[in-house]
Design an enzyme around this catalytic site. Structure first.
Site, PDB file in Angstrom:
ATOM      1  CB  CYS A 180     -28.960  29.126  86.961  1.00 41.72           C
ATOM      2  SG  CYS A 180     -30.703  28.829  87.389  1.00 41.72           S
ATOM      3  CG  HIS A 210     -27.246  27.924  91.508  1.00 47.00           C
ATOM      4  ND1 HIS A 210     -27.105  29.278  91.246  1.00 47.00           N
ATOM      5  CD2 HIS A 210     -28.459  27.568  91.016  1.00 47.00           C
ATOM      6  CE1 HIS A 210     -28.195  29.720  90.628  1.00 47.00           C
ATOM      7  NE2 HIS A 210     -29.032  28.700  90.478  1.00 47.00           N
ATOM      8  CD  GLU A 220     -23.709  29.835  92.145  1.00 46.04           C
ATOM      9  OE1 GLU A 220     -24.880  30.174  92.384  1.00 46.04           O
ATOM     10  OE2 GLU A 220     -23.394  28.991  91.277  1.00 46.04           O
TER      11      GLU A 220
END
Length: 250
Positions: free
Chosen positions: A113, A215, A217
């Site tokens: 990001c 994202h 993660e």
């Protein structure tokens, strides 16, 4: 001699919790968990550290991870501040110094990001400061980050395509800025339906430098996204081993 395998140390940059709590540093736990579950030991690198100290820390770790956060200052790419831009200049200084040191050392770098954005800026690229709503893709949806909201198309010859084992990947989204002009050392390897850049990589295939706008993660239960962190951490381990070998010592 210990039989314990040395886990890679990865520096993770921390920004301030702007605009509400500027005296508090923030980092989403999901970043820490993603790195740790892939075998790394995350090490916090905080703003307010001078350039020489940042270099000293980076020389002692095996990789650099740039997480999400507020917006890079547009003066770094020759623009005035957009009304929707939120800036943390201490974080800019920290990350630009860390990126310079890491690239000098040939160290693996992963940005997510804002991390993708500041990586591009630090290496000489520019950003779209604000994506206006109403286009074919909503890049700032009011949805949890576990939600997949749009597809990204990945270049077939990219590291990301190999790791994702896909040319079309469904991702989440939480951003209002994006890469505009890619830095000379980077190439665009993934875009959304509306053409917004979703991933960049080092042009040099021997350098492990990747920035993703989404994202991963938050999507570690999917192998395509886990592979990105696993490969990053493995690359950091190889970098550490190469430095420790007789050929890698000065």
């Amino acid at each position: 001699m210990s039989d314990v395998v040395r886990r890679p140390l990865i520096a993770v940059t921390l920004g301030r919790d702007l605009p509400d709590r500027p005296s508090v540093f923030r980092l989403a736990d999901s970043f820490v968990q993603a790195l740790a579950s892939s075998g790394a030991i995350p090490i916090a690198l905080m703003p307010g550290t001078d350039g020489a100290a940042i270099r000293q820390v980076v020389e002692r770790v095996d990789g650099l991870f740039l997480p999400s956060g507020v917006d890079p200052h547009p003066r770094h790419f020759g623009e005035e501040v957009h009304p929707r831009t939120v800036i943390d200049e201490d974080l800019d200084a920290l990350e630009m110094n860390a990126i310079a040191s890491a690239t000098d050392l040939g160290m693996p770098i992963l940005g997510v990001c804002r991390g993708c954005q500041i990586l591009n800026v630090a290496l000489g690229g520019s950003l779209v400061q604000h994506l206006e709503p109403g286009g074919p893709v909503d890049h700032l949806p009011d949805l949890p980050l576990k939600s997949e909201v749009h597809d990204v198309r990945i270049a077939a010859d990219s590291r990301l395509a190999r790791l994702s084992e896909a040319r079309l990947l469904r991702v989440n989204s939480l951003h209002h800025q994006a890469v505009a002009r890619p830095a000379p050392a980077l190439r665009v390897v993934a875009t959304a339906q509306d053409g917004i850049v979703e991933a960049v990589e080092a042009r040099d295939p021997d350098r492990w430098i990747v920035g993703v706008q989404y994202h991963p993660e938050e999507l570690m239960d999917q192998q395509a996204h886990r592979n990105l962190f696993d490969d990053f951490v493995s690359s950091c381990g190889r970098f550490a081993a190469a430095r420790q070998s007789p050929e890698g010592t000065e």
